[in-house]
Design an enzyme around this catalytic site. Structure first.
Site, mmCIF file in Angstrom:
data_model
loop_
_atom_site.group_PDB
_atom_site.id
_atom_site.type_symbol
_atom_site.label_atom_id
_atom_site.label_comp_id
_atom_site.label_asym_id
_atom_site.label_seq_id
_atom_site.Cartn_x
_atom_site.Cartn_y
_atom_site.Cartn_z
ATOM 1 N N LYS A 31 67.595 -7.433 0.227
ATOM 2 C CA LYS A 31 68.775 -8.313 0.173
ATOM 3 C C LYS A 31 69.031 -8.794 -1.255
ATOM 4 C CE LYS A 31 68.878 -12.493 2.364
ATOM 5 N NZ LYS A 31 69.361 -13.550 1.446
ATOM 6 N N SER A 32 67.990 -9.246 -1.943
ATOM 7 C CA SER A 32 68.186 -9.762 -3.309
ATOM 8 C C SER A 32 68.716 -8.671 -4.239
ATOM 9 C CB SER A 32 66.864 -10.293 -3.870
ATOM 10 O OG SER A 32 66.485 -11.465 -3.208
ATOM 11 N N GLN A 52 67.768 -17.851 -8.077
ATOM 12 C CA GLN A 52 69.234 -17.981 -8.039
ATOM 13 C C GLN A 52 69.718 -18.805 -9.224
ATOM 14 O OE1 GLN A 52 69.769 -19.555 -4.088
ATOM 15 N NE2 GLN A 52 69.504 -17.554 -3.130
ATOM 16 N N ASP A 110 60.157 -16.763 1.002
ATOM 17 C CA ASP A 110 60.919 -16.445 2.216
ATOM 18 C C ASP A 110 60.006 -16.069 3.387
ATOM 19 O OD1 ASP A 110 63.283 -16.965 0.912
ATOM 20 O OD2 ASP A 110 63.627 -14.881 0.342
ATOM 21 N N LYS A 150 66.361 -24.599 2.155
ATOM 22 C CA LYS A 150 66.770 -23.246 2.560
ATOM 23 C C LYS A 150 67.872 -23.324 3.633
ATOM 24 C CE LYS A 150 64.375 -21.098 -0.350
ATOM 25 N NZ LYS A 150 65.072 -20.366 -1.397
ATOM 26 N N ARG A 175 63.158 -25.610 6.475
ATOM 27 C CA ARG A 175 62.171 -24.708 7.092
ATOM 28 C C ARG A 175 60.824 -25.383 7.341
ATOM 29 N NH1 ARG A 175 63.680 -18.960 4.073
ATOM 30 N NH2 ARG A 175 65.543 -18.574 5.333
ATOM 31 N N ARG A 201 65.515 -16.187 9.161
ATOM 32 C CA ARG A 201 64.052 -15.991 9.135
ATOM 33 C C ARG A 201 63.351 -16.819 10.217
ATOM 34 N NH1 ARG A 201 64.107 -12.521 4.965
ATOM 35 N NH2 ARG A 201 65.412 -13.104 3.200
HETATM 36 C C1 S3P Z 1 66.882 -15.240 -3.815
HETATM 37 C C2 S3P Z 1 66.066 -16.204 -4.305
HETATM 38 C C3 S3P Z 1 65.260 -17.090 -3.466
HETATM 39 C C4 S3P Z 1 65.247 -16.662 -2.002
HETATM 40 C C5 S3P Z 1 66.557 -16.184 -1.517
HETATM 41 C C6 S3P Z 1 67.071 -15.039 -2.373
HETATM 42 C C7 S3P Z 1 67.586 -14.362 -4.781
HETATM 43 O O1 S3P Z 1 65.726 -18.390 -3.605
HETATM 44 O O2 S3P Z 1 64.787 -17.710 -1.182
HETATM 45 O O3 S3P Z 1 66.425 -15.729 -0.183
HETATM 46 O O4 S3P Z 1 68.058 -13.292 -4.373
HETATM 47 O O5 S3P Z 1 67.654 -14.725 -5.957
HETATM 48 P P1 S3P Z 1 65.405 -19.269 -4.918
HETATM 49 O O6 S3P Z 1 66.659 -19.337 -5.725
HETATM 50 O O7 S3P Z 1 64.966 -20.583 -4.370
HETATM 51 O O8 S3P Z 1 64.323 -18.563 -5.706
#
Ligand code: S3P
Length: 440
Positions: free
Chosen positions: A24-25, A176, A323, A350, A354, A399
């Site tokens: 996904k990322s 992010q 995650d 989240k 969670r 999740r």
């Molecule tokens: C993600 C970063 C994570 C993760 C999210 C996807 C990303 O969050 O929990 O599902 O694709 O950059 P963070 O920004 O808290 O690291």
């Protein structure tokens, strides 16, 4: 997300080989970075899920041309032609990022260099999630947000062609946040550096060079020098380790199971769950077989382990299991002794809180679970067996939905999961993939 799904116990152990959908990322980044780039990128293996569809819809609204279609394996493949040096076009209506924090927070960095006015919004869950973490550093770079102090969507952004490079100490490890600052940094004059308290996932640092933008990455810092032009590239997305974690947990909990998950991302920043399960005594190994760009991928092999034991997961490992804590918590509930996940406070920000969701669900199972400060404790029991008639709530969190579905799948009694359709956010084929491992 009010639907109720009854999850039936699997009729036998999980056996054989599985592939999981695209990461996904990496899929978000492939779509978003290609939209920023000059020229046409060719992408394959892109996850077809609601979250990634939010990114596709957003960049289309901003003027990129996306021609991605599902192939035989269910992943999206095709082209994205970016706005490049011409920049995005002013959208007529707000951009709805749906449930996707990655779409909203990465867009904030992408929009920073352009003097257009864009309103970002999202679903109820996303509108509750904190955004100041992203707007604060971007404001230091010269971007305006309306309202300036807003921590929640909807927020309107007005970028600037005169971005300032910054040296920024991030208050939390967030990929992010890091990515938004680096993407703005691509267009700023000078070197933009971000320091983080622990290493968050590094896909952006690994992928930007594929788009012609060199990055410098240390253990807890990342840097980019601008202004630079992003160029289209060809990219294949490996399988999602976070989705693989659910198959792995199912194999660990269902007696007699032994599976291989192939073609999955083995980026060390994403497979902290393998390290944690090793510490619990699980029979699990991974083998790197190649690289997609700079991203390592390969196979995870795992077998049912009767003698799992609790362990301590230090806070510096948290970012690499971010995650996976919900599903690891369920495994910990079946391991002998206490497991402590340290420094898990970020889980409250989240798709749902969670920490609370894990505690509520485990308490329904009769597990002793408690928190002390930012640490989550679980007293496991290898003979744990879900009673008949249990009903869980996903709270709209994909999740959490998959974690409680595993209680039914790997146990002896069906369970009800309210809002199970949240799985469409990251892993729409979750149930079918698990069930196919039982038939094969
Ligand atoms: C993600 C970063 C994570 C993760 C999210 C996807 C990303 O969050 O929990 O599902 O694709 O950059 P963070 O920004 O808290 O690291």
């Amino acid at each position: 997300m009010s639907n109720e799904t009854i999850i039936q116990p699997l009729q036998g152990p999980l056996q054989g080989t599985a592939q999981v959908p695209g990461d996904k990322s990496i899929s978000h980044r492939a779509v978003l970075f290609s939209a920023m780039a000059e020229g046409t990128s060719h992408l394959s293996g892109v996850l077809d899920s609601e979250d990634v569809r939010s990114s596709i819809a957003a960049v289309t609204q901003l003027g990129a041309t996306v021609d991605l279609a599902p192939g035989k394996d269910g992943s999206l493949a095709g082209t994205v032609s970016g706005w490049g040096i011409a920049g995005p076009t002013q959208p007529d209506v707000p951009i709805d990022c749906g449930n996707s924090g990655t779409t909203a927070r990465l867009l904030m960095g992408m929009l920073a260099p352009w003097p257009i006015q864009v309103t970002l919004t999202g679903d109820d869950s996303l509108r509750r999630r904190p955004m100041r973490r992203n707007t604060a550093p971007l404001m230091k770079m010269g971007v305006q947000f309306k309202p300036a102090e807003a921590d929640h969507l909807p927020i309107t952004e007005v970028g600037t062609s005169d971005l300032r490079a910054i040296d920024y100490d991030a208050p939390m490890a967030s990929a992010q946040l890091k990515t938004a600052v680096l993407l703005a940094g691509v267009y700023a004059h000078g070197t933009t550096t971000l320091h983080e308290p622990a290493p968050s996932r590094n896909h952006t640092e690994l992928m930007l060079p594929e788009y012609g933008v060199p990055t410098t990455a240390g253990t807890r810092m990342a840097e980019v020098s601008g202004p630079a032009v992003m160029h289209a590239c060809d990219l294949r997305v490996p399988g999602d380790a976070s989705s693989a974690a659910f198959l792995v947990a199912a194999a660990l909990l269902k007696q007699g199971s032994s599976i291989r998950v192939e073609g999955v991302s083995l980026n060390p920043a994403r497979i902290g769950f393998v390290r944690t399960l090793e510490r619990m005594g699980a029979h699990i190994t991974e083998h790197i077989e190649g690289h997609e760009g700079k991203e390592p991928y390969g196979t995870i092999e795992v077998a049912y382990t009767a003698s799992l034991h609790g362990c301590e997961v230090p806070s510096q490992h948290f970012a690499s299991i971010l995650d996976e804590v919900p599903v690891l918590a369920l495994v910990a509930a079946h391991a002998r002794g206490v497991t402590v996940f340290k420094g898990v406070g970020e889980l409250r920000a989240k798709e749902t809180d969670r920490v609370r969701a894990i505690m509520d669900g485990l308490e329904k199972l009769g597990v002793d679970v408690w928190e002390e400060g930012e640490n989550l404790y679980i007293e496991g029991d290898p003979s744990l067996c879900a009673p008949a008639g249990l009903a869980f709530n996903s709270e709209g969190d994909h999740r959490i939905a998959m974690t409680w579905a595993l209680v039914g799948l790997c146990g002896t009694e069906p369970v009800t999961v309210r809002g199970f359709d949240a799985v469409a956010v990251s892993y729409p084929t979750f149930l079918a993939d698990i069930e196919s491992l039982v038939r094969s």
